[in-house]
Design a protein around this motif. Structure first.
Motif, PDB file in Angstrom:
ATOM      1  N   MET A  33       0.831  -1.206   0.000  1.00 29.31           N
ATOM      2  CA  MET A  33       0.000   0.000   0.000  1.00 29.31           C
ATOM      3  C   MET A  33       0.866   1.256   0.000  1.00 29.31           C
ATOM      4  SD  MET A  33      -3.319  -0.835   2.390  1.00 29.31           S
ATOM      5  CE  MET A  33      -2.387  -1.429   3.801  1.00 29.31           C
ATOM      6  N   TYR A  34       1.974   1.220   0.749  1.00 29.61           N
ATOM      7  CA  TYR A  34       2.869   2.378   0.757  1.00 29.61           C
ATOM      8  C   TYR A  34       3.515   2.585  -0.608  1.00 29.61           C
ATOM      9  CZ  TYR A  34       6.872   5.336   1.810  1.00 29.61           C
ATOM     10  OH  TYR A  34       7.800   6.342   1.794  1.00 29.61           O
TER      11      TYR A  34
ATOM     12  N   SER B  88       2.265   1.735  -3.478  1.00 28.00           N
ATOM     13  CA  SER B  88       1.242   2.247  -4.390  1.00 28.00           C
ATOM     14  C   SER B  88       0.906   3.705  -4.100  1.00 28.00           C
ATOM     15  CB  SER B  88      -0.016   1.382  -4.280  1.00 28.00           C
ATOM     16  OG  SER B  88      -1.052   1.884  -5.085  1.00 28.00           O
ATOM     17  N   GLN B  89       0.796   4.055  -2.815  1.00 26.17           N
ATOM     18  CA  GLN B  89       0.439   5.428  -2.455  1.00 26.17           C
ATOM     19  C   GLN B  89       1.555   6.404  -2.798  1.00 26.17           C
ATOM     20  OE1 GLN B  89       0.268   6.330   1.731  1.00 26.17           O
ATOM     21  NE2 GLN B  89      -1.439   7.745   1.453  1.00 26.17           N
TER      22      GLN B  89
END
Length: 226
Positions: free
Chosen positions: A173-174, A176-177
């Motif tokens: 998630m990091y 991707s963000q």
């Protein structure tokens, strides 16, 4: 007084954003937990090796100082009661929501009974909620009593959930963000971290499985062996 109110408000420190407060709280919580867990794990293994007991306070055959053991037991109860609620509430909510949609006309499921509480107003009780949650707690308690090898079973669950929930998904998630490019230095270090934690989880799971196999050989229902 009214004239000075805006001036006083301007001097008050504003609360930090939620993401900043949660980041700080998470950092402190994980750091303290890691310090205690690593201290117990490393010091215990360095001192006793594979013979380190699962319960450091009472696993050596003595219960002194008794006040320290009692305080530790109280802390364990508080911790487990809170954790039990966190993990069980989604299950309770799912079953009760599904049942109310499946049988909306059932008085046993849908009817609420108001109960007046002294100094607490009115509390709405539901017969289905009372019976279902009580049965669930009794069932899980019996299952826990049937499994005397608590430490190995808990280790297997922890090893299975550690890498995907604590490492893999947060890292992905990091990435991707933050829009981190593949094969960049940051991406490589994050993937190495994820791979290292995966190996640790696999080793921990293998050790827990070995402990379970060994414990099953001397298994006796409703007996504590670890």
């Amino acid at each position: 007084m009214l004239r000075s109110s805006p001036a006083l408000q301007n001097t008050l420190k504003s609360t930090p954003p939620e993401n900043v407060a949660m980041k700080k709280a998470t950092l402190i919580g994980i750091s303290v937990s890691t310090m205690f867990y690593m201290s117990c794990g490393l010091v215990g293994y360095a001192a006793f090796g594979n013979h380190a007991p699962g319960n450091f306070l009472t696993g050596f055959g003595f219960y002194e100082p008794f006040w320290l053991v009692d305080i530790a037991n109280v802390c364990i109860i508080v911790h487990l009661v809170g954790a039990y609620q966190v993990f069980c509430q989604p299950i309770f909510g799912f079953v009760e929501s599904w049942s109310s949609k499946r049988w909306p006309q059932s008085g046993f499921i849908a009817r609420e009974y108001p109960i007046a509480m002294p100094f607490g107003g009115t509390f709405n009780s539901n017969l289905f909620r009372f019976v279902w949650r009580t049965a669930y707690v009794i069932f899980t308690t019996i299952i826990a009593m049937l499994l005397p090898f608590f430490n190995d079973f808990l280790g297997l669950l922890g090893a299975s959930a550690f890498w995907p929930l604590t490492v893999y998904f947060p890292v992905e998630m990091y990435i991707s963000q933050a829009k981190i490019r593949k094969f960049s230095s940051t991406w490589i270090w994050l993937q190495l971290l994820s791979l290292s934690c995966l190996i640790i989880s696999l080793v921990a799971a293998a050790g827990s499985i070995q402990g379970l196999i060994k414990a099953v050989q001397t298994y006796e229902p409703f007996q504590s062996i670890s």
